[in-house]
Design a protein around this motif. Structure first.
Motif, PDB file in Angstrom:
ATOM      1  N   ARG A  76      22.060  88.184   0.810  1.00 52.51           N
ATOM      2  CA  ARG A  76      22.130  86.731   1.017  1.00 52.51           C
ATOM      3  C   ARG A  76      23.402  86.429   1.793  1.00 52.51           C
ATOM      4  O   ARG A  76      24.492  86.858   1.386  1.00 52.51           O
ATOM      5  CB  ARG A  76      22.117  85.976  -0.313  1.00 52.51           C
ATOM      6  N   ILE A  77      23.227  85.733   2.902  1.00 52.49           N
ATOM      7  CA  ILE A  77      24.345  85.362   3.774  1.00 52.49           C
ATOM      8  C   ILE A  77      24.461  83.856   3.718  1.00 52.49           C
ATOM      9  O   ILE A  77      23.489  83.159   4.030  1.00 52.49           O
ATOM     10  CB  ILE A  77      24.020  85.750   5.236  1.00 52.49           C
ATOM     11  N   SER A  78      25.609  83.351   3.334  1.00 46.83           N
ATOM     12  CA  SER A  78      25.750  81.889   3.315  1.00 46.83           C
ATOM     13  C   SER A  78      26.965  81.480   4.132  1.00 46.83           C
ATOM     14  O   SER A  78      27.995  82.160   4.132  1.00 46.83           O
ATOM     15  CB  SER A  78      25.862  81.379   1.875  1.00 46.83           C
ATOM     16  N   ALA A  79      26.810  80.377   4.854  1.00 47.76           N
ATOM     17  CA  ALA A  79      27.906  79.883   5.689  1.00 47.76           C
ATOM     18  C   ALA A  79      29.012  79.351   4.789  1.00 47.76           C
ATOM     19  O   ALA A  79      28.744  78.627   3.831  1.00 47.76           O
ATOM     20  CB  ALA A  79      27.389  78.784   6.609  1.00 47.76           C
ATOM     21  N   LYS A  80      30.224  79.730   5.092  1.00 42.71           N
ATOM     22  CA  LYS A  80      31.351  79.304   4.263  1.00 42.71           C
ATOM     23  C   LYS A  80      31.512  77.781   4.316  1.00 42.71           C
ATOM     24  O   LYS A  80      31.497  77.181   5.401  1.00 42.71           O
ATOM     25  CB  LYS A  80      32.644  79.956   4.758  1.00 42.71           C
ATOM     26  N   ALA A  81      31.678  77.183   3.158  1.00 39.55           N
ATOM     27  CA  ALA A  81      31.761  75.720   3.068  1.00 39.55           C
ATOM     28  C   ALA A  81      32.933  75.165   3.885  1.00 39.55           C
ATOM     29  O   ALA A  81      32.782  74.173   4.598  1.00 39.55           O
ATOM     30  CB  ALA A  81      31.889  75.294   1.616  1.00 39.55           C
ATOM     31  N   CYS A  82      34.100  75.825   3.801  1.00 33.50           N
ATOM     32  CA  CYS A  82      35.285  75.285   4.485  1.00 33.50           C
ATOM     33  C   CYS A  82      35.054  75.210   5.989  1.00 33.50           C
ATOM     34  O   CYS A  82      35.428  74.235   6.638  1.00 33.50           O
ATOM     35  CB  CYS A  82      36.525  76.107   4.164  1.00 33.50           C
ATOM     36  N   ARG A  83      34.372  76.207   6.529  1.00 34.89           N
ATOM     37  CA  ARG A  83      34.117  76.207   7.969  1.00 34.89           C
ATOM     38  C   ARG A  83      33.087  75.141   8.350  1.00 34.89           C
ATOM     39  O   ARG A  83      33.231  74.446   9.341  1.00 34.89           O
ATOM     40  CB  ARG A  83      33.643  77.582   8.420  1.00 34.89           C
ATOM     41  N   MET A  84      32.053  75.009   7.523  1.00 32.20           N
ATOM     42  CA  MET A  84      31.045  73.990   7.803  1.00 32.20           C
ATOM     43  C   MET A  84      31.677  72.596   7.754  1.00 32.20           C
ATOM     44  O   MET A  84      31.347  71.727   8.550  1.00 32.20           O
ATOM     45  CB  MET A  84      29.892  74.073   6.798  1.00 32.20           C
ATOM     46  N   MET A  85      32.606  72.396   6.808  1.00 36.84           N
ATOM     47  CA  MET A  85      33.272  71.092   6.690  1.00 36.84           C
ATOM     48  C   MET A  85      34.122  70.807   7.922  1.00 36.84           C
ATOM     49  O   MET A  85      34.139  69.685   8.426  1.00 36.84           O
ATOM     50  CB  MET A  85      34.140  71.040   5.425  1.00 36.84           C
ATOM     51  N   GLN A  86      34.800  71.844   8.440  1.00 37.49           N
ATOM     52  CA  GLN A  86      35.585  71.682   9.678  1.00 37.49           C
ATOM     53  C   GLN A  86      34.673  71.240  10.817  1.00 37.49           C
ATOM     54  O   GLN A  86      35.001  70.351  11.583  1.00 37.49           O
ATOM     55  CB  GLN A  86      36.227  73.009  10.084  1.00 37.49           C
ATOM     56  N   CYS A  87      33.515  71.881  10.891  1.00 34.88           N
ATOM     57  CA  CYS A  87      32.562  71.563  11.963  1.00 34.88           C
ATOM     58  C   CYS A  87      32.127  70.108  11.864  1.00 34.88           C
ATOM     59  O   CYS A  87      31.993  69.422  12.877  1.00 34.88           O
ATOM     60  CB  CYS A  87      31.335  72.463  11.880  1.00 34.88           C
ATOM     61  N   LEU A  88      31.884  69.647  10.644  1.00 37.76           N
ATOM     62  CA  LEU A  88      31.399  68.280  10.458  1.00 37.76           C
ATOM     63  C   LEU A  88      32.385  67.242  10.973  1.00 37.76           C
ATOM     64  O   LEU A  88      32.007  66.114  11.285  1.00 37.76           O
ATOM     65  CB  LEU A  88      31.092  68.025   8.978  1.00 37.76           C
ATOM     66  N   ASP A  89      33.653  67.622  11.034  1.00 29.43           N
ATOM     67  CA  ASP A  89      34.687  66.700  11.521  1.00 29.43           C
ATOM     68  C   ASP A  89      34.768  66.654  13.042  1.00 29.43           C
ATOM     69  O   ASP A  89      35.498  65.850  13.600  1.00 29.43           O
ATOM     70  CB  ASP A  89      36.072  67.125  10.978  1.00 29.43           C
ATOM     71  N   MET A  90      34.034  67.548  13.700  1.00 32.34           N
ATOM     72  CA  MET A  90      34.158  67.627  15.155  1.00 32.34           C
ATOM     73  C   MET A  90      33.408  66.493  15.859  1.00 32.34           C
ATOM     74  O   MET A  90      32.437  65.960  15.343  1.00 32.34           O
ATOM     75  CB  MET A  90      33.604  68.961  15.656  1.00 32.34           C
ATOM     76  N   GLU A  91      33.887  66.222  17.076  1.00 33.91           N
ATOM     77  CA  GLU A  91      33.277  65.205  17.939  1.00 33.91           C
ATOM     78  C   GLU A  91      31.769  65.446  18.094  1.00 33.91           C
ATOM     79  O   GLU A  91      30.956  64.521  18.056  1.00 33.91           O
ATOM     80  CB  GLU A  91      33.986  65.253  19.305  1.00 33.91           C
ATOM     81  N   PHE A  92      31.416  66.722  18.250  1.00 29.87           N
ATOM     82  CA  PHE A  92      30.009  67.107  18.403  1.00 29.87           C
ATOM     83  C   PHE A  92      29.131  66.503  17.302  1.00 29.87           C
ATOM     84  O   PHE A  92      28.104  65.891  17.557  1.00 29.87           O
ATOM     85  CB  PHE A  92      29.910  68.643  18.388  1.00 29.87           C
ATOM     86  N   PHE A  93      29.586  66.644  16.071  1.00 31.26           N
ATOM     87  CA  PHE A  93      28.791  66.151  14.946  1.00 31.26           C
ATOM     88  C   PHE A  93      28.835  64.629  14.841  1.00 31.26           C
ATOM     89  O   PHE A  93      27.860  64.015  14.432  1.00 31.26           O
ATOM     90  CB  PHE A  93      29.248  66.804  13.637  1.00 31.26           C
ATOM     91  N   ARG A  94      29.979  64.053  15.242  1.00 33.11           N
ATOM     92  CA  ARG A  94      30.061  62.575  15.210  1.00 33.11           C
ATOM     93  C   ARG A  94      29.037  61.982  16.174  1.00 33.11           C
ATOM     94  O   ARG A  94      28.341  61.029  15.842  1.00 33.11           O
ATOM     95  CB  ARG A  94      31.477  62.109  15.554  1.00 33.11           C
ATOM     96  N   LEU A  95      28.951  62.584  17.352  1.00 31.17           N
ATOM     97  CA  LEU A  95      27.985  62.080  18.345  1.00 31.17           C
ATOM     98  C   LEU A  95      26.552  62.307  17.866  1.00 31.17           C
ATOM     99  O   LEU A  95      25.684  61.454  18.007  1.00 31.17           O
ATOM    100  CB  LEU A  95      28.208  62.779  19.694  1.00 31.17           C
ATOM    101  N   ARG A  96      26.323  63.473  17.261  1.00 26.36           N
ATOM    102  CA  ARG A  96      24.980  63.784  16.753  1.00 26.36           C
ATOM    103  C   ARG A  96      24.613  62.798  15.647  1.00 26.36           C
ATOM    104  O   ARG A  96      23.500  62.290  15.604  1.00 26.36           O
ATOM    105  CB  ARG A  96      24.943  65.222  16.225  1.00 26.36           C
ATOM    106  N   ALA A  97      25.574  62.542  14.750  1.00 26.38           N
ATOM    107  CA  ALA A  97      25.322  61.617  13.639  1.00 26.38           C
ATOM    108  C   ALA A  97      25.063  60.212  14.158  1.00 26.38           C
ATOM    109  O   ALA A  97      24.323  59.433  13.562  1.00 26.38           O
ATOM    110  CB  ALA A  97      26.513  61.621  12.682  1.00 26.38           C
ATOM    111  N   GLY A  98      25.655  59.908  15.317  1.00 27.08           N
ATOM    112  CA  GLY A  98      25.460  58.602  15.941  1.00 27.08           C
ATOM    113  C   GLY A  98      24.117  58.472  16.631  1.00 27.08           C
ATOM    114  O   GLY A  98      23.814  57.433  17.204  1.00 27.08           O
TER     115      GLY A  98
END
Ligand SMILES: [Zn+2]
Ligand SMILES: [Zn+2]
Length: 207
Positions: free
Chosen positions: A102-124
């Motif tokens: 089982r391979i799971s993405a590390k939470a801390c890294r996923m949280m960093q990604c969520l803060d990026m401009e990329f995700f803000r635009l996607r969420a918008g």
């Protein structure tokens, strides 16, 4: 275990996926890492089973397409199982040995990604294919080059419980709609056979 993705694989996977985003390559690397840890090749048939925990209608669901492409576990072969938990994890099972990872993405890294401009635009509401490639490319590069140990947690299983399935090569014509239905999906009532849809209709119409 470097889980390296060559340019050709990336290009073919992006073609299959439909757009360029960081989540699909993340799935590619998770899938590749799982293969390397199990010491197996990409599935040609049903020898591997992938269980992905992404759900529907949430960010980074593209992860699952990367997993499919890397592992060869696909919807048509019936060896990908979607266990919709809204999590970014993959379990790859080798049917022959019974081993799994089982391979799971590390939470801390996923949280960093969520803060990026990329995700803000996607969420918008901006679809991934409309994003500026200059913003997306570095994210993809990062996902492809980062050491897997920084991105993923790994858990090995020596014996993973999995049901055995035989492939059904028989079928009947439904007495309700006249369409072909695989035998194991048909329902017998007296000397008639019905597909699930016709059975449902009969039960709900009280016929
Ligand atoms: Zn995508
Ligand atoms: Zn029918």
């Amino acid at each position: 275990m470097q889980a390296e993705i060559d340019l050709q694989t990336l290009t073919m996977a992006q073609e299959f996926h439909g757009h360029k985003c960081p989540a699909m390559p993340q799935g590619l690397r998770a899938g590749r890492l799982a293969l390397e840890l199990l010491g197996v090749e990409k599935a040609q048939g049903g020898e591997l089973v992938a269980i992905v925990e992404t759900g529907d209608h949430h960010f980074s669901g593209c992860f699952a397409d990367g997993v499919m492409f890397a592992t060869g576990c696909t919807m048509g072969k019936g060896n990908i199982v979607k266990k919709p938990l809204g999590k970014f994890a993959l379990t790859l099972v080798d049917r022959q040995s019974g081993r799994a990872v089982r391979i799971s993405a590390k939470a801390c890294r996923m949280m960093q990604c969520l803060d990026m401009e990329f995700f803000r635009l996607r969420a918008g509401g901006l679809p991934p294919q409309k994003l500026d490639p200059a913003m997306v490319e570095p994210l993809i590069e990062d996902v492809l080059t980062r050491d897997p140990s920084e991105m993923f947690d790994v858990q090995m299983f020596e014996q993973y419980p999995l049901e055995a399935h035989k492939e059904d090569f028989t079928a009947v014509v439904c007495d309700g709609c006249g369409e072909l239905v695989v035998q194991s999906y048909a329902h017998k009532i007296g000397d008639k056979a019905y597909c699930g849809a016709c059975l449902d209709a009969m039960l709900h119409c009280g016929a």
